[in-house]
Design a protein around this motif. Structure first.
Motif, short mmCIF file in Angstrom:
data_model
loop_
_atom_site.label_atom_id
_atom_site.label_comp_id
_atom_site.label_asym_id
_atom_site.label_seq_id
_atom_site.Cartn_x
_atom_site.Cartn_y
_atom_site.Cartn_z
N ALA A 1 79.99 39.38 -40.87
CA ALA A 1 79.60 40.47 -39.55
C ALA A 1 80.45 40.44 -38.54
CB ALA A 1 78.43 41.33 -39.79
N LYS A 2 79.97 39.37 -38.18
CA LYS A 2 81.05 38.70 -37.00
C LYS A 2 82.31 38.68 -36.82
CE LYS A 2 79.64 35.66 -32.75
NZ LYS A 2 81.37 34.94 -32.24
N SER A 3 83.06 38.10 -37.75
CA SER A 3 83.76 37.59 -38.39
C SER A 3 84.55 38.73 -38.10
CB SER A 3 83.77 36.95 -39.91
OG SER A 3 85.80 37.03 -39.66
N LYS A 4 83.86 40.24 -38.97
CA LYS A 4 85.19 41.32 -38.89
C LYS A 4 85.14 42.67 -37.84
CE LYS A 4 86.67 43.39 -42.24
NZ LYS A 4 87.82 43.28 -42.82
N ARG A 5 84.13 42.20 -37.11
CA ARG A 5 83.56 42.59 -36.14
C ARG A 5 84.78 42.12 -34.67
NH1 ARG A 5 79.05 42.53 -35.99
NH2 ARG A 5 78.52 40.87 -34.73
N GLU A 6 84.65 41.04 -34.48
CA GLU A 6 85.49 40.27 -33.84
C GLU A 6 86.82 40.06 -33.13
OE1 GLU A 6 83.07 36.99 -32.34
OE2 GLU A 6 81.60 38.59 -31.64
N ILE A 7 87.14 39.55 -35.50
CA ILE A 7 88.50 39.39 -35.42
C ILE A 7 89.55 40.07 -35.27
CG2 ILE A 7 89.72 37.83 -36.85
CD1 ILE A 7 87.94 35.90 -37.09
N PRO A 8 90.42 40.44 -35.33
CA PRO A 8 91.36 41.65 -36.20
C PRO A 8 91.87 41.24 -37.14
CG PRO A 8 92.96 40.82 -34.29
CD PRO A 8 90.95 39.95 -33.93
N HIS A 9 91.64 41.24 -38.29
CA HIS A 9 92.18 40.70 -39.31
C HIS A 9 93.89 41.29 -40.07
CE1 HIS A 9 88.13 39.11 -39.91
NE2 HIS A 9 88.57 38.29 -41.37
N TYR A 10 94.59 40.86 -40.88
CA TYR A 10 95.39 42.04 -41.34
C TYR A 10 95.44 40.78 -43.06
CZ TYR A 10 98.85 37.82 -40.15
OH TYR A 10 99.82 36.24 -39.84
N TYR A 11 95.96 41.26 -43.58
CA TYR A 11 95.78 41.20 -45.01
C TYR A 11 97.15 41.35 -45.36
CZ TYR A 11 91.04 41.13 -44.91
OH TYR A 11 89.76 41.21 -44.48
N LEU A 12 97.91 40.20 -46.71
CA LEU A 12 98.85 40.19 -47.44
C LEU A 12 98.16 40.10 -48.67
CD1 LEU A 12 101.13 38.74 -44.52
CD2 LEU A 12 101.58 40.91 -45.09
N ALA A 13 99.67 39.87 -49.47
CA ALA A 13 99.52 40.06 -50.87
C ALA A 13 100.62 40.02 -52.21
CB ALA A 13 98.70 40.74 -51.69
N SER A 14 100.75 38.18 -52.66
CA SER A 14 102.58 38.37 -53.39
C SER A 14 101.72 37.61 -54.91
CB SER A 14 102.52 37.33 -51.96
OG SER A 14 103.86 36.79 -53.59
N THR A 15 102.11 37.90 -55.71
CA THR A 15 102.20 37.63 -57.53
C THR A 15 103.40 36.45 -57.05
OG1 THR A 15 101.87 39.92 -57.42
CG2 THR A 15 102.21 38.16 -59.47
N ILE A 16 103.18 35.72 -58.19
CA ILE A 16 103.40 33.73 -57.85
C ILE A 16 103.20 33.75 -59.51
CG2 ILE A 16 103.22 31.42 -57.34
CD1 ILE A 16 102.49 31.80 -55.03
N ASP A 17 104.61 33.43 -59.78
CA ASP A 17 105.00 33.52 -61.09
C ASP A 17 103.95 31.06 -61.25
OD1 ASP A 17 105.74 32.77 -63.34
OD2 ASP A 17 107.99 32.87 -62.88
N LEU A 18 103.59 31.22 -63.15
CA LEU A 18 102.92 30.40 -62.39
C LEU A 18 103.93 29.12 -63.86
CD1 LEU A 18 99.33 30.04 -60.56
CD2 LEU A 18 101.61 28.99 -59.51
N SER A 19 104.68 29.90 -64.89
CA SER A 19 104.15 29.70 -65.71
C SER A 19 105.14 27.74 -66.02
CB SER A 19 105.41 30.82 -66.49
OG SER A 19 105.19 32.04 -66.41
N GLU A 20 105.96 27.96 -64.91
CA GLU A 20 106.51 26.76 -64.87
C GLU A 20 105.51 25.25 -64.20
OE1 GLU A 20 110.58 26.52 -62.96
OE2 GLU A 20 111.11 28.09 -64.38
N THR A 21 104.57 26.10 -63.44
CA THR A 21 103.77 24.77 -62.82
C THR A 21 102.35 24.80 -64.00
OG1 THR A 21 103.94 26.17 -60.55
CG2 THR A 21 102.24 24.74 -60.92
#
Length: 401
Positions: free
Chosen positions: A193-213
């Motif tokens: 709760a303190k983190s969400k209250r005091e830290i201005p979060h931003y969120y990103l997402a990506s889909t990664i192809d793991l087949s070769e990995t």
């Protein structure tokens, strides 16, 4: 001379209980030695010493609950001259005398001097609780024999002198408490709760192809017995550590109104304590560890997180956190930053999806959803996107890890 203080094992820790001393006055210690066991809401943690020296005094009793930052022992460091056999507290005797007997100790033990005929008496070493209880009972400390290290007066000595009206169990009879699940949940909730209250979060997402990995990992593990195989989790941690070298702005801490980058890369791994909550021990210097060594350390840390025996350096050093719910079949997890860190990466479960190849065809490929939550006071979406892009490239070239 320096002081060992009650360490902090996370933003959700305000105090800890010293349940066992592993050293005594006069013992020589070297960096990395375990000197005490600290009970927290996340279980028992082995406290390390971070410098070489000789233990001069133990300033709190076993069983005492003390706030983070409180001195608990004094140590004469290598090359430092000690003028007294036992170190006095930096807090005055007057401050100790005004403390409530039921409150958490606000300082290390102080030794009082009572002048008689213009001459000081011998110094008396007593724990804060012992001194406070003696004042409550109006007992003269000079007439009591101490049973603690170096003859220090403990609470049990005061109770015994007073007639044992309120006896306490000796340290040897104490049973290490288990995890208080309710308290642990409350502590985690307060920190988040303190983190969400005091830290201005931003969120990103990506889909990664793991087949070769995954194909590379399968081929690598094929001739190995199960206990020597590298799991995808270790590969993800190693890749994270590798790309943080190129994006150091997301590796470090936000303290005192500014970002403090870390020269070391210690990747914290969120581990579930069944029925209780989470702990986030760090895999130290993850970027420098070979993949096999990192896998071995991951197994070791995971086992100790659930059974007890994590070290203080593992619980306080993480410079970024990685969390994964992939084994639960969750495609994406959006984490909350664990202060004072400035970023957390989330890895979902690998799953099969239609994928457009480079030549325009469509194939069934194994992909993974990767998310980033970062602190807008330190970075922005452009930098966060760069981290995810570098991570994708690194995972698609696992042989370079």
């Amino acid at each position: 001379m320096s002081e060992l203080t009650m360490p902090s094992f996370g933003a959700d820790m305000d105090a800890g209980t010293l349940i066992e001393w592993r050293i005594k006055p006069g013992d020589s210690v070297t960096k990395g030695d375990i000197v005490a066991v600290i009970e927290t809401m996340k279980g028992a943690i082995d406290m390390e010493v971070f410098e070489d020296g000789t233990i001069e005094a133990l300033l709190v009793d076993e069983g005492d609950k003390v706030p983070v930052g409180t001195p608990i022992a004094s140590i004469a460091t290598a090359g430092a001259a000690s003028t007294e056999p036992v170190a006095a507290s930096a807090v005055t005797t007057a401050a100790v005398a005004t403390a409530s007997a039921s409150a958490l100790p606000a300082s290390a033990p102080a030794r009082a001097q009572t002048p008689t005929s213009g001459e000081p008496r011998a110094r008396i070493l007593a724990s804060p609780l012992a001194r406070s209880r003696a004042q409550q009972y109006q007992l003269d400390l000079s007439g009591i024999r101490g049973s603690g290290p170096g003859g220090a007066l403990l609470l049990a000595d005061i109770e015994r002198k007073h007639g044992a009206k309120h006896p306490v169990k000796p340290a040897a009879a104490r049973v290490k408490p288990g995890i208080d699940r309710s308290a642990m949940r409350q502590a985690i909730a307060a920190a988040m709760a303190k983190s969400k209250r005091e830290i201005p979060h931003y969120y990103l997402a990506s889909t990664i192809d793991l087949s070769e990995t995954l194909s590379w990992l399968e081929a690598r593990n094929q001739a190995r017995p199960p206990e020597q195989r590298v799991l995808l989790g270790a590969l993800l941690i190693k890749a994270t550590a590798a790309v943080l070298k190129q994006v150091p702005e997301l590796n470090g801490f936000y303290r005192d109104g500014g970002f403090q980058p870390s020269g070391a890369i210690h990747v914290g791994m969120a581990i579930t304590i069944r029925g209780a909550g989470l702990v986030v021990p760090a895999l130290l210097d993850a970027d420098r560890q070979p993949l096999d060594a990192l896998m071995e350390n991951l197994r070791d840390v995971s086992a100790r997180a659930r059974q007890g025996g994590l070290r203080s350096s593992e619980m306080s050093a993480a410079t970024i956190t990685v969390t994964s719910l992939g084994e639960r079949g969750v495609e994406a997890v959006y984490g909350v930053i664990f202060p004072p860190q400035v970023a957390i990466l989330g890895f979902g479960s690998p799953c099969t999806r239609p994928w457009v190849t480079k030549d325009g065809g469509i194939e069934a490929r194994t992909v993974m959803r990767v998310t980033l939550a970062a602190d807008h006071r330190v970075s922005d979406g452009h930098l966060g996107a760069r981290l995810l892009r570098l991570l994708e490239k690194q995972l698609q070239a696992p042989e370079s890890l």
